[in-house]
Motif scaffolding. Structure first.
Motif, PDB file in Angstrom:
ATOM      1  N   ASP A 224     -15.036  -4.190  -0.275  1.00 49.71           N
ATOM      2  CA  ASP A 224     -13.926  -5.119  -0.496  1.00 49.71           C
ATOM      3  C   ASP A 224     -13.098  -5.362   0.761  1.00 49.71           C
ATOM      4  O   ASP A 224     -12.999  -4.496   1.635  1.00 49.71           O
ATOM      5  N   GLU A 225     -12.469  -6.535   0.785  1.00 53.64           N
ATOM      6  CA  GLU A 225     -11.504  -6.845   1.829  1.00 53.64           C
ATOM      7  C   GLU A 225     -10.188  -6.114   1.546  1.00 53.64           C
ATOM      8  O   GLU A 225      -9.966  -5.597   0.447  1.00 53.64           O
ATOM      9  N   ALA A 226      -9.301  -6.083   2.523  1.00 56.81           N
ATOM     10  CA  ALA A 226      -8.084  -5.271   2.448  1.00 56.81           C
ATOM     11  C   ALA A 226      -7.214  -5.600   1.246  1.00 56.81           C
ATOM     12  O   ALA A 226      -6.614  -4.707   0.637  1.00 56.81           O
ATOM     13  N   ASP A 227      -7.137  -6.877   0.866  1.00 55.68           N
ATOM     14  CA  ASP A 227      -6.222  -7.247  -0.223  1.00 55.68           C
ATOM     15  C   ASP A 227      -6.628  -6.656  -1.567  1.00 55.68           C
ATOM     16  O   ASP A 227      -5.802  -6.473  -2.457  1.00 55.68           O
ATOM     17  N   LYS A 228      -7.931  -6.313  -1.732  1.00 62.74           N
ATOM     18  CA  LYS A 228      -8.391  -5.724  -2.995  1.00 62.74           C
ATOM     19  C   LYS A 228      -8.017  -4.246  -3.098  1.00 62.74           C
ATOM     20  O   LYS A 228      -8.199  -3.631  -4.157  1.00 62.74           O
TER      21      LYS A 228
ATOM     22  N   ALA B  83      -3.015  -3.312   8.700  1.00 62.80           N
ATOM     23  CA  ALA B  83      -3.629  -2.822   9.941  1.00 62.80           C
ATOM     24  C   ALA B  83      -3.797  -1.303   9.923  1.00 62.80           C
ATOM     25  O   ALA B  83      -4.649  -0.764  10.632  1.00 62.80           O
ATOM     26  N   GLN B  84      -3.015  -0.593   9.100  1.00 62.50           N
ATOM     27  CA  GLN B  84      -3.126   0.865   9.012  1.00 62.50           C
ATOM     28  C   GLN B  84      -4.173   1.329   7.995  1.00 62.50           C
ATOM     29  O   GLN B  84      -4.423   2.531   7.862  1.00 62.50           O
ATOM     30  N   LEU B  85      -4.788   0.392   7.298  1.00 62.05           N
ATOM     31  CA  LEU B  85      -5.651   0.735   6.174  1.00 62.05           C
ATOM     32  C   LEU B  85      -6.826   1.632   6.588  1.00 62.05           C
ATOM     33  O   LEU B  85      -7.235   2.526   5.836  1.00 62.05           O
ATOM     34  N   GLY B  86      -7.342   1.448   7.777  1.00 59.24           N
ATOM     35  CA  GLY B  86      -8.484   2.230   8.235  1.00 59.24           C
ATOM     36  C   GLY B  86      -8.216   3.722   8.334  1.00 59.24           C
ATOM     37  O   GLY B  86      -9.156   4.531   8.327  1.00 59.24           O
ATOM     38  N   GLU B  87      -6.963   4.118   8.406  1.00 55.53           N
ATOM     39  CA  GLU B  87      -6.648   5.544   8.458  1.00 55.53           C
ATOM     40  C   GLU B  87      -6.787   6.214   7.090  1.00 55.53           C
ATOM     41  O   GLU B  87      -6.959   7.426   6.995  1.00 55.53           O
ATOM     42  N   TYR B  88      -6.719   5.411   6.024  1.00 56.09           N
ATOM     43  CA  TYR B  88      -6.657   5.961   4.677  1.00 56.09           C
ATOM     44  C   TYR B  88      -7.843   5.590   3.785  1.00 56.09           C
ATOM     45  O   TYR B  88      -8.012   6.200   2.725  1.00 56.09           O
ATOM     46  N   ALA B  89      -8.614   4.582   4.184  1.00 57.73           N
ATOM     47  CA  ALA B  89      -9.600   4.060   3.236  1.00 57.73           C
ATOM     48  C   ALA B  89     -10.846   3.526   3.932  1.00 57.73           C
ATOM     49  O   ALA B  89     -10.791   3.047   5.071  1.00 57.73           O
ATOM     50  N   TRP B  90     -11.966   3.607   3.200  1.00 52.12           N
ATOM     51  CA  TRP B  90     -13.203   2.925   3.580  1.00 52.12           C
ATOM     52  C   TRP B  90     -13.223   1.581   2.859  1.00 52.12           C
ATOM     53  O   TRP B  90     -13.092   1.515   1.642  1.00 52.12           O
TER      54      TRP B  90
ATOM     55  N   TYR C 136       0.863  -1.174   0.000  1.00 50.36           N
ATOM     56  CA  TYR C 136       0.000   0.000   0.000  1.00 50.36           C
ATOM     57  C   TYR C 136       0.905   1.229   0.000  1.00 50.36           C
ATOM     58  O   TYR C 136       2.089   1.135   0.334  1.00 50.36           O
ATOM     59  N   PHE C 137       0.385   2.380  -0.328  1.00 48.21           N
ATOM     60  CA  PHE C 137       1.250   3.571  -0.361  1.00 48.21           C
ATOM     61  C   PHE C 137       1.743   3.975   1.024  1.00 48.21           C
ATOM     62  O   PHE C 137       2.678   4.750   1.148  1.00 48.21           O
ATOM     63  N   PHE C 138       1.133   3.407   2.069  1.00 47.59           N
ATOM     64  CA  PHE C 138       1.570   3.722   3.437  1.00 47.59           C
ATOM     65  C   PHE C 138       2.445   2.614   4.018  1.00 47.59           C
ATOM     66  O   PHE C 138       2.895   2.725   5.161  1.00 47.59           O
ATOM     67  N   GLY C 139       2.666   1.535   3.292  1.00 45.05           N
ATOM     68  CA  GLY C 139       3.501   0.440   3.785  1.00 45.05           C
ATOM     69  C   GLY C 139       2.909  -0.912   3.444  1.00 45.05           C
ATOM     70  O   GLY C 139       2.031  -1.026   2.576  1.00 45.05           O
ATOM     71  N   ASP C 140       3.362  -1.930   4.143  1.00 41.62           N
ATOM     72  CA  ASP C 140       2.916  -3.297   3.866  1.00 41.62           C
ATOM     73  C   ASP C 140       1.887  -3.814   4.862  1.00 41.62           C
ATOM     74  O   ASP C 140       1.314  -4.890   4.650  1.00 41.62           O
TER      75      ASP C 140
END
Length: 572
Positions: A508-512, A430-437, A423-427
């Motif tokens: 979608d789930e995180a991997d998508k 767990a941080q995905l919720g800060e950047y995406a719905w 992801y653009f914020f790292g691998d």
């Protein structure tokens, strides 16, 4: 009733019941049945749809012969007891009729129904190891006219389209001909020997109308021999096409765009917020500077799909990208101009009223397209790629800037924003919720744009909330052709499905939502569309789908602009 219908249909069918009651020739599954199933059934009854929508499958013998609910799909020796056959005989208004007219499918001919009936009556022989695949149903204007107008070498995809068209009867609309083709003297030699393009092929394309059996055989032989098309031959435009009118409009618009363009170099590119003329609605564009990046994902990336490789280096030219997804506030100005209040007295006027009025607008949908999830500040959803492209044309006419959809490469480049991680914020997802719905935090619906953190280049919701259209035709093997650095790749669309969407969505789930994740669109995205034929503007079953626009620094030629706005096809 079913027996009576079977008897009547069998009595009137042509092609397999010979005059005087003579016995019909035995049905060959591969030659006679397989093409019918592949053209009319497998597009819905395939492994993907079975998994996503609970459908039964028709792609293998094992799956096709399984019982379905209370009915047996295929009962060897008994067509009237076989669901695959008797559903062909139901009234077109019956929701169980196959192929489903509610999905804009064309009913089988009487002869095709008779082939299925006779095949089952003879024991429904399906050779072991024969697997069916979805086959494009070729339409001349949609699929072939662009190929024939283009001239020059014909690609492998174009040859396959020509081959399919020939195998499906080579239906050529009477109003379509190519007058610029040179008709050579002499009589075509027919389908034997090496085909001579100028003497045998050009006259066929120049003629138009119904094709003779000899012409079909000649074209078929030409395709088998590689469909060699001389580089100096260009046939178009065809009579009856809309391209001439559309290209004239594009030429007019481009002159205005060039005169209004202020930025001459990459150094001039700054973020800007624009007001759509005649309204108080704004949108913001962010500069994306030129660069080079590694497209795709490494083989070691978690949840990686095979269509994301091999990785390859890509050069990108500078462009602006919309900071957020296009919202309903913006999109409904394009959809329903007559429903909007009069512009305020101090509002700017249209860039050019003639160009704006000439752009085709969507017809009103039968359903409320936000599906109750909200409109003010929320992303517009469920439009086709064609609708997103024409919105870009409309906005260009309104503003004097050239806008289009991003290519798949531009989208990944902007999404990564100079990073090489998952992801653009790292691998770490767990941080995905800060950047995406996405599925874990969206409450099962889309959210207002711009509420999460942006990526390093200032783009909001570039992953999550709604997945977004790109210009490219989806091809799982597209990356395999690149061995060196490629500049501005674009897999131009020549058919309605599948097109590439990027970014992942609220469902979608995180991997998508990974930077390299790809997905192709499909006809099931408008399966519940009540319109007949299906709308070219809306996809009722794609409530996860939106788009954002880009503006390249360099204004393309009028021909290039036309192809950007008319990527893919309008008809389905």
């Amino acid at each position: 009733m079913r027996l009576l219908k079977c008897f009547v249909l069998g009595a009137v069918a042509s092609g397999f019941v010979l005059a005087g009651g003579a016995a019909a020739k035995p049905v060959d599954f591969v030659a006679d049945v397989k093409p019918i199933f592949e053209l009319n059934c497998v597009s819905c009854h395939n492994p993907q749809h079975a998994e996503e929508n609970g459908k039964y499958r028709m792609d293998t013998k094992e799956e096709a012969f399984k019982p379905h609910k209370k009915d047996q799909r295929i009962v060897p020796g008994h067509p009237d007891e076989s669901e695959v056959y008797y559903q062909l005989l139901l009234p077109l208004t019956d929701e169980n009729h196959m192929p489903p007219t509610k999905l804009n499918k064309t009913p089988l001919t009487k002869a095709e129904c008779e082939v299925i009936r006779q095949w089952i009556a003879e024991g429904a022989n399906w050779p072991e190891g024969v697997t069916l695949k979805t086959v494009l149903k070729v339409e001349f204007v949609r699929d072939l006219e662009p190929v024939l107008e283009h001239g020059g070498p014909i690609s492998d995809k174009d040859r396959e389209t020509l081959r399919l068209w020939l195998s499906q009867g080579a239906v050529w609309p009477a109003e379509v001909s190519f007058p610029s083709a040179k008709t050579a003297a002499g009589t075509p030699s027919g389908p034997t020997g090496q085909i001579d393009f100028a003497r045998e092929i050009e006259p066929i394309f120049a003629h138009g109308g119904s094709l003779s059996d000899e012409a079909k055989a000649t074209l078929s032989k030409w395709v088998e021999q590689g469909a060699v098309w001389p580089a100096d031959v260009k046939l178009g435009p065809a009579k009856g096409g809309a391209q001439a009118k559309d290209k004239g409009l594009v030429e007019q618009m481009r002159l205005g765009i060039l005169s209004a363009s202020k930025e001459q170099s990459e150094a001039d590119m700054k973020p800007y917020t624009n007001t759509i003329p005649g309204t108080e609605v704004t949108y913001t564009m962010v500069p994306i500077h030129a660069g080079e990046f590694l497209m795709g994902s490494p083989a070691t990336e978690a949840k990686r799909n095979v269509d994301e490789g091999p990785q390859h280096r890509v050069k990108i030219e500078p462009f602006w990208m919309e900071q957020c997804s296009v919202t309903w506030d913006q999109y409904e100005l394009f959809m329903y101009p007559e429903d909007k209040p009069a512009a305020p007295a101090d509002a700017t006027s249209n860039y050019t009223a003639a160009s704006v009025d000439a752009v085709t607008r969507p017809t009103k949908p039968y359903v409320e397209m936000s599906f109750g999830m909200g409109k003010d500040g929320y992303p517009a959803i469920s439009m086709t790629q064609h609708a997103a492209n024409i919105y870009c044309q409309w906005l260009s006419a309104k503003t004097g800037h050239f806008y289009r959809l991003p290519t798949e490469a531009e989208y990944e480049y902007a999404c990564r924003a100079g990073t090489t991680t998952t992801y653009f914020f790292g691998d770490d997802p767990a941080q995905l919720g800060e950047y995406a719905w996405f599925a874990d935090n969206s409450d099962f619906k889309y959210q207002k744009v711009g509420k999460k953190k942006p990526n390093p280049w200032g783009l909001y919701d570039i992953i999550g909330n709604v997945t977004e259209w790109t210009l490219d035709q989806y091809d799982p093997n597209y990356y395999k052709q690149f061995t060196d650095t490629v500049t501005e790749p674009w897999n131009k669309s020549i058919k309605p499905y599948p097109q590439v969407v990027r970014g992942g969505s609220w469902s979608d789930e995180a991997d998508k939502l990974r930077s390299a994740s790809r997905r192709g669109s499909g006809p099931e995205w408008k399966m519940q569309d009540p319109q007949l034929p299906k709308s070219i503007w809306f996809m009722t079953d794609a409530q996860f789908l939106g788009f954002r626009i880009v503006r390249p620094l360099k204004v393309p030629s009028a021909d290039e602009i036309y192809h950007y706005w008319h990527s893919g096809v309008e008809k389905e």
